[in-house]
Design a protein around this motif. Structure first.
Motif, PDB file in Angstrom:
ATOM      1  N   TYR A  66      30.946  38.691  36.724  1.00  0.00           N
ATOM      2  CA  TYR A  66      31.466  39.754  35.632  1.00  0.00           C
ATOM      3  C   TYR A  66      30.663  39.169  34.258  1.00  0.00           C
ATOM      4  O   TYR A  66      30.510  38.049  34.200  1.00  0.00           O
ATOM      5  N   THR A  79      38.827  40.102  38.550  1.00  0.00           N
ATOM      6  CA  THR A  79      37.715  40.702  39.665  1.00  0.00           C
ATOM      7  C   THR A  79      37.281  39.809  40.617  1.00  0.00           C
ATOM      8  O   THR A  79      36.891  40.571  41.826  1.00  0.00           O
ATOM      9  N   ALA A  96      37.782  38.528  34.519  1.00  0.00           N
ATOM     10  CA  ALA A  96      36.896  37.872  35.184  1.00  0.00           C
ATOM     11  C   ALA A  96      37.516  37.586  36.443  1.00  0.00           C
ATOM     12  O   ALA A  96      36.874  37.506  37.646  1.00  0.00           O
ATOM     13  N   GLU A 130      37.516  38.975  28.951  1.00  0.00           N
ATOM     14  CA  GLU A 130      36.970  38.354  29.826  1.00  0.00           C
ATOM     15  C   GLU A 130      37.904  37.186  30.866  1.00  0.00           C
ATOM     16  O   GLU A 130      37.896  37.552  31.940  1.00  0.00           O
TER      17      GLU A 130
END
Length: 209
Positions: free
Chosen positions: A101, A93, A90, A86
């Motif tokens: 996310y 993205t 995250a 993550e």
């Protein structure tokens, strides 16, 4: 009714999510895709409000696919639903155009909350993830380096970590091979390493593979 398209290469995930939301009065699953080809074909025919997309969907690199999706379908919200690290992905993205996310370890309630928030025009990450993105847990933590890396640098690092050569990375990301070499040099500098072995160790520490 929020129209959702699921893009994930795991059949059990597609079936499971479809079953979970089948009885939900606010969400309609308009289709499922196992590859990026299927995803882009369905975007035109199904016209979803939100795409629930796995980072590692086959054919086109996840962030590259996300950029293309947002370029061609600006009004479609994208919620990344992934088992990838993550703290690394995250932020990448979100920079590339995702509206949220969610980890595959998250509860269905969190997933539903994320879909609702994105449908309302917002962005979604969990409070726990927001805290981890905001603070280092210690100066020696390898994850601190990810904030130094651009989205493209993370893409290049991940592909190199999976054993691809410069030419293969260039083809997958639609870059010039010389540009990939430039990214490698930047990565080594930002990660404070001077060889590929150490750079790949950093990639492993960042859980890129």
């Amino acid at each position: 009714m929020i129209k959702v398209l699921i893009a994930d290469n795991h059949p059990i995930v597609r079936i499971g999510l479809g079953t979970v939301f089948e009885q939900n009065e606010d969400i309609e699953i308009v289709g499922t895709a196992a590859t990026t080809s299927e995803l882009f074909n369905m975007l035109t025919t199904k016209k979803p409000d939100i795409v629930l997309m796995e980072m590692d969907i086959p054919e086109v690199n996840g962030i590259t696919a996300l950029r293309r999706l947002k370029k061609d379908h600006k009004n479609v919200g994208v919620l990344i639903y992934s088992a990838q690290a993550e703290e690394v992905y995250a932020l990448s993205t979100l920079r590339a155009g995702a509206s949220g996310y969610v980890s595959k370890n998250a509860s269905i309630d969190i997933l539903k909350a994320a879909i609702d928030k994105i449908a309302d025009g917002g962005m979604f990450i969990t409070n726990e993830l927001a805290q981890r993105l905001a603070f280092d847990e210690g100066s020696n933590k390898p994850r601190k380096f990810f904030r130094k890396l651009s989205t493209r640098e993370i893409e290049v690092l991940k592909l190199l970590a999976t054993g691809r050569r410069n030419k293969q990375v260039a083809e997958e990301l639609q870059l010039n091979e010389k540009t990939v070499s430039t990214y490698k040099a930047r990565l080594m500098r930002k990660l404070n390493v001077d060889n590929m072995v150490d750079m790949l160790q950093q990639a492993k520490a960042l859980e890129l593979y």
